[in-house]
Design an enzyme around this catalytic site. Structure first.
Site, PDB file in Angstrom:
ATOM      1  N   ASP A 175       0.853  -1.175   0.000  1.00 18.30           N
ATOM      2  CA  ASP A 175       0.000   0.000   0.000  1.00 18.30           C
ATOM      3  C   ASP A 175       0.903   1.243   0.000  1.00 18.30           C
ATOM      4  O   ASP A 175       2.091   1.157   0.295  1.00 18.30           O
ATOM      5  CB  ASP A 175      -0.926  -0.011   1.231  1.00 18.30           C
ATOM      6  CG  ASP A 175      -2.229   0.726   0.949  1.00 18.30           C
ATOM      7  OD1 ASP A 175      -3.303   0.099   0.953  1.00 18.30           O
ATOM      8  OD2 ASP A 175      -2.170   1.952   0.665  1.00 18.30           O
ATOM      9  N   ASP A 229       4.163   3.300  -4.291  1.00 15.62           N
ATOM     10  CA  ASP A 229       3.059   3.757  -5.130  1.00 15.62           C
ATOM     11  C   ASP A 229       3.047   2.900  -6.391  1.00 15.62           C
ATOM     12  O   ASP A 229       4.099   2.629  -6.979  1.00 15.62           O
ATOM     13  CB  ASP A 229       3.272   5.234  -5.463  1.00 15.62           C
ATOM     14  CG  ASP A 229       2.015   5.849  -6.001  1.00 15.62           C
ATOM     15  OD1 ASP A 229       1.421   6.693  -5.307  1.00 15.62           O
ATOM     16  OD2 ASP A 229       1.624   5.470  -7.136  1.00 15.62           O
ATOM     17  N   GLY A 246      -5.450  -2.489  -5.262  1.00 13.74           N
ATOM     18  CA  GLY A 246      -4.917  -1.147  -5.190  1.00 13.74           C
ATOM     19  C   GLY A 246      -5.395  -0.264  -6.329  1.00 13.74           C
ATOM     20  O   GLY A 246      -6.109  -0.694  -7.231  1.00 13.74           O
ATOM     21  N   HIS A 261     -18.791   0.044 -11.864  1.00 15.23           N
ATOM     22  CA  HIS A 261     -18.730   1.287 -12.623  1.00 15.23           C
ATOM     23  C   HIS A 261     -18.121   1.097 -14.007  1.00 15.23           C
ATOM     24  O   HIS A 261     -18.127   2.012 -14.812  1.00 15.23           O
ATOM     25  CB  HIS A 261     -18.039   2.366 -11.798  1.00 15.23           C
ATOM     26  CG  HIS A 261     -18.805   2.632 -10.535  1.00 15.23           C
ATOM     27  ND1 HIS A 261     -20.075   3.161 -10.539  1.00 15.23           N
ATOM     28  CD2 HIS A 261     -18.529   2.363  -9.232  1.00 15.23           C
ATOM     29  CE1 HIS A 261     -20.532   3.239  -9.298  1.00 15.23           C
ATOM     30  NE2 HIS A 261     -19.612   2.765  -8.477  1.00 15.23           N
ATOM     31  N   TYR A 301     -13.034   6.601 -13.447  1.00 13.63           N
ATOM     32  CA  TYR A 301     -12.748   5.421 -12.620  1.00 13.63           C
ATOM     33  C   TYR A 301     -13.210   4.150 -13.334  1.00 13.63           C
ATOM     34  O   TYR A 301     -12.459   3.171 -13.462  1.00 13.63           O
ATOM     35  CB  TYR A 301     -13.468   5.611 -11.281  1.00 13.63           C
ATOM     36  CG  TYR A 301     -13.493   4.424 -10.366  1.00 13.63           C
ATOM     37  CD1 TYR A 301     -12.345   4.002  -9.705  1.00 13.63           C
ATOM     38  CD2 TYR A 301     -14.688   3.743 -10.127  1.00 13.63           C
ATOM     39  CE1 TYR A 301     -12.388   2.912  -8.843  1.00 13.63           C
ATOM     40  CE2 TYR A 301     -14.732   2.661  -9.264  1.00 13.63           C
ATOM     41  CZ  TYR A 301     -13.569   2.248  -8.629  1.00 13.63           C
ATOM     42  OH  TYR A 301     -13.620   1.176  -7.773  1.00 13.63           O
ATOM     43  N   SER A 334     -19.579  -2.594  -1.754  1.00 10.63           N
ATOM     44  CA  SER A 334     -18.998  -3.320  -0.632  1.00 10.63           C
ATOM     45  C   SER A 334     -18.841  -2.373   0.547  1.00 10.63           C
ATOM     46  O   SER A 334     -17.929  -1.544   0.572  1.00 10.63           O
ATOM     47  CB  SER A 334     -17.665  -3.955  -1.026  1.00 10.63           C
ATOM     48  OG  SER A 334     -17.373  -5.045  -0.179  1.00 10.63           O
ATOM     49  N   ARG A 338     -30.703   1.407  -2.999  1.00  8.73           N
ATOM     50  CA  ARG A 338     -30.014   0.739  -4.098  1.00  8.73           C
ATOM     51  C   ARG A 338     -29.235  -0.477  -3.595  1.00  8.73           C
ATOM     52  O   ARG A 338     -29.158  -1.510  -4.258  1.00  8.73           O
ATOM     53  CB  ARG A 338     -29.072   1.729  -4.799  1.00  8.73           C
ATOM     54  CG  ARG A 338     -28.199   1.114  -5.872  1.00  8.73           C
ATOM     55  CD  ARG A 338     -27.449   2.194  -6.644  1.00  8.73           C
ATOM     56  NE  ARG A 338     -26.392   1.602  -7.464  1.00  8.73           N
ATOM     57  CZ  ARG A 338     -25.127   1.497  -7.074  1.00  8.73           C
ATOM     58  NH1 ARG A 338     -24.749   1.947  -5.883  1.00  8.73           N
ATOM     59  NH2 ARG A 338     -24.230   0.934  -7.880  1.00  8.73           N
TER      60      ARG A 338
END
Lengths: 271, 271, 271, 271, 271, 271
Positions: free
Chosen positions: C36, C53, C74, C115, C138, C168, C176
């Protein structure tokens, strides 16, 4: 310009369609080997004649030697008693595929039939991936060869185009043929396209002319590059003149197989 | 008669296809803005030239000012190392769509590629709604732009026709192109149809000429009104003369993407 | 009994879901490497911590060394400005897959998202093969990774299960979520199943609990062996108590993506 | 050569389409019975005129006596108040089918409408088996007749071809008609084909000319043998000259039903 | 805890199913308005009784005032002569929907029927999007209401769940009901789920218990959240004891509609 | 309570599955006739033993006399040389169906096999209507019987449930069986359901236990009422302990047929 094949084997070559194929496929091969149970007497220079029964394993396998492609139109051409269907189409076609496997033949064009799917209804608008639904022992034997050729493609890399020929006659003879007709010339075009298509794998195709009425969907055979050029439509008036309208609720009208769906069992006849 | 557009932007305008589009789209717009990393020296009166890299955000957005439609053919045109794919196609196309959003451009025609779906097999007879299955980083970047343009249609009302161009070459160069060829003229017809169709929304279309062999189903792109007029068939004899038959079991034969499915990783080369 | 894996890498391990996965996946591996941008302070004996990163190519590739499977959670976890999406999800995931390729990692479980398909309507009852239709940058970046992982499966044999996680959260927070909820425990079950399924290839799966209301069709992910055991239904009364009925014609009600379909462009905010 | 029918009944014969059908169907029948609420004054020798309202059960049933086929184009031809829709289309069509049943008429060709499916989107590329989705009471009444005729086929053996006519006008009048136009001549061709097809059963067909832009899939109506010969394309320039581009996000652009989707309730008007 | 609705209207409330719904839906509303042509004498405190015929436009519209949801089970409940079907179901349901539109009712649960699709065969394994294929005038009228409610959703935002009830009886009475049974309790569950589902839009659902034999596919109604809890299986032995095996080729065996497919025309009876 | 059948014939009754069926089907019939090439020595009171080879036409037909249903599990049970496949499965099954036709047997339950579709990939998620794709001569012969039984249903009204049995073993023996296992008890359940289902017609079903991993779609066999109660999952740990993970790119992993896809030609062995 070089021809695409050196030698093609045509089985069932003495039949009506066979004789059309002899001529029609001539531009595609240097040599055409003609096989039938009946001798062919007018062999041309580029033709070789072989007389044997497809149930003869050794003869059939031998016939495939030095061949580049097989146009397999032999075997029972209509409903027959079980033993004939078994010998000519089931055992005979197994011999053909074993010949292809043993002699390295790379492509087969097989005369399957609408009778492999004869119990589907017109209203179902089936495509070439619909489950089989044969209307006769003849049709069942076509299903067998379609399955067999699928195995020989997946396992041994022998390509087959299975042509489900609908009604291949000199001209449309009844009202059903207004949609089911396949002209002899279009039949030759379909076989030629199947022989020369860049990729065939294992293909199922409906053998139909460009009739105006189109109850089935041939789009998944588009890779074969078959472009029919004939149509039943010019014969429509003469067909309508000679025949009664179809009974819309009759089983023979509603099913792709036409009058085959009402045939009795072949082994019962004459008993 | 008034032209449908005042000004069209063409990206990748210095390339082979770009130069065909310059001429072919001239009847559709009063002004054509030509963008490329390479300068274009023979600008016509109705043409404007811009030289910049699509990775340059400000320049790319500026290039979309006062434009009525964008023909986005820029970005990597074949498999490239990741950083090039990232800069030219992924980042570059984002800049194009941001330009369209900021400057109110209403329609984009995008040069996607068969390589977005290259790992589908011919035998699957896919249509334009099949899941993507790219065969290269190049193909992955095409998938990215297809997804991005979907967002810009659903959220911002910018229409895009994604054209999955198969093999756009002067003439069919190998046996695969007997089914995968898109003539330059048909490519121009496809772009023109996409620019002038009454409703595009977000469309996926296969860019193919009217070749006789048709392994994929383009029917869901019918609303674009593209009618191909060329075919690989007149070139068949010369192609067959020069090339060997395809190995039917080879991965390159069986997949839509052809030899791209056997390319190694671009970042590995020369390392 | 031996654990199925020696070492698993979890990216995004410091997040809410990451911490659930740390515990939930412990039975599956001797060692769990937790990656992370934020350090993790309470490492257990079987855990290794890495701080970097995902946009750091060398660090990311190094993190995949000696790893048997990657649980890639990630990257941006909600809508973000383009440069963040680009760096963390697009570039970051490329680094992950390059690591997997270079270090021989055989399976990846990827946290994709609803999405990626947020602009599909509930009434369409889509399955996992529907075309993508992202509702945000995204979502576009999730589509990119789904396409990228498809390539790495087809070309390099690295299996990926793409889990399109719906909602989640600790418990259903709005109406929804009566159909879109994925409990944390079911999320762990879904990841575990994806890690241990006998064959994954490249799979797309919807990440949902066993909610009573089921607007999408997950049947083509059945090979993963995921069996959810939680449901939003016990929370129904409390959700209905706290919230108004949905406006049936609202875009946020009708689309799978919920309120994401009404988000503005992230680059516009605060400018 | 004998004509296929002795007597055909045309309802709605005084309308624009009706007068085209009078002429166009003349070659198919010895006698044509023309029915309408409005008298027809220029009857030809082979024509019979009947004046009545379809809501008149006895008159309607009587009109079907001694008839071989019915071309049912009567009833409300656009959105109307409920009572008119009920009387002319729902009750009127029931009378027509009862007449057919009682008098042994074997085939009906029915003027259904795109407005039975007007709320489907172009992007859905529907075929003729998609669920109905009417955009008006007019459209709902068309759905009723489609269902009624399905019953009369399955139970009573009366064949019906339901023609979902899109935009049948003298020429394309707006940009939507670039894809939705049905020329009068093609309409006559479609009715003729439906009357003479060898097997109809219960068929749904889209009534469209061969326009270049094709947003719907008519392939399951292929058995009717309809081959359109007109296209909106020659009118494209003049349509574009006179009209603005469509707003791509407008409901009237996106749905098959066009401006019907924005009609208010007919019973509200003038109240 | 507050009930989800203040007032629900149930039509056909005096029937067998109606009386089950009176009790079963009590937990969902503060007030239940019971409408029927027959008076109900045992009204409870939370119940209101209304006596009128659905063909009475004013009374029906008035009955929908101050109502939050309508459970529309009124109208002909079996095959009837045309005028009864027309008045009670077609005209009556139009009045219900006009009431809903004028009084702002947001959701309707409608008792459609298997007889809207009765001529489909079991072997077709249809789902809820198959075209209608009614087996009776009763079935045609159900198709009408399904179409009407589709319009009122798309145009006026009134949600409807159309429940195609199969065989709702106290217990399975014949062998067909081994697959077609819907227990009264499951019927109440289905209506309750349809009333409380977070999003309904316009839905078609098959009303069936969790019988072991499942010839149809209800998966596209999954968003309703209906979970049946009864099964015909415990009754299997007693049903088999009392009844003969089905004739596998009988039309009543092969079609979903059962013996309705052999009903004569209702207007012919007693004449 | 009366048993559903008076007499059932089981072929292949001496095999492993046969002996399970002997016991499992006892509750369904007063008499069970057990046929095999191998004598059965422990006949119970309700059992009759017959010893013959299926290739013996007269004996096979005689064995079907006075029988109410046939459970046809005889014939080659694995890949065999062509002549064995031909005699035992192709000719033998023809004899069975001729017996059924001549003696009025109404229902057959046939042990087909996954190897009829063994060359389909797991990733294709096929359902029971996918085209056949056999992986062996054994598989081809199963396709033959499926086609034959389709004919005997459509033409002679003899119902057949074709059970494509996947891996029926005492317990899962390798990782493929984690999804392909059919427990003996579930096999008996599947046969029992197929014998007692209210309507079978011609059905294709996948014979699988309720394993957690589900790569194929059995929903179109739902009318049989088969509810599996076993699962491979309790054996997962022991299977994983004893076996290596599957190679994800291996043909044996990716195809439904498992190691059959790599079998050589049976006629080549030992010759």
């Amino acid at each position: 310009m070089a021809k695409p094949f050196n030698r093609i084997l045509i089985t069932g070559a003495a039949g009506d369609l066979g004789s059309k194929l002899r001529k029609g496929l001539a531009p595609l091969a240097n040599h055409i080997r003609l096989a039938d149970r009946t001798p062919i007497n007018d062999l041309q220079d580029h033709e070789e004649g072989l007389v044997f029964d497809l149930s003869d394993e050794a003869a059939t396998i031998e016939a495939t030697r030095d061949v580049d492609a097989i146009v397999h139109f032999g075997g029972a051409s209509r409903e027959r008693v079980w033993n004939d269907v078994l010998d000519s189409t089931i055992r005979g076609s197994y011999h053909i595929y074993e010949g292809a496997r043993k002699h390295g033949v790379k492509r087969v064009v097989y005369a399957s039939s609408v009778h492999a799917i004869g119990y589907h209804k017109l209203e179902s608008h089936i495509d070439t991936e619909a489950p089989v639904r044969p209307d006769s022992l003849y049709g069942v034997s076509k299903c067998f060869v379609e399955a067999l050729s699928s195995l020989y493609w997946d396992k041994y890399g022998i390509e087959t185009a299975c042509l489900r020929i609908f009604s291949s006659f000199p001209e449309p003879a009844d009202r059903r043929m207004l949609w089911s007709w396949l002209s002899y010339d279009d039949c030759v075009r379909l076989v030629s396209a199947s022989l020369t298509a860049s990729h065939v794998g294992h293909s199922i195709s409906f053998g139909l002319s460009d009739n105006r009425e189109k109850p089935v969907d041939n789009s998944k055979a588009g890779h074969l590059g078959y472009v029919p050029q004939d149509s039943a439509d010019p014969y429509r008036a003469q067909v309508e003149e000679k025949t009664e309208p179809l009974d819309p609720k009759a089983a023979t009208t509603r099913h792709l197989g036409g009058w085959f769906v009402e045939l009795g069992h072949p082994d019962d006849e004459g008993s």
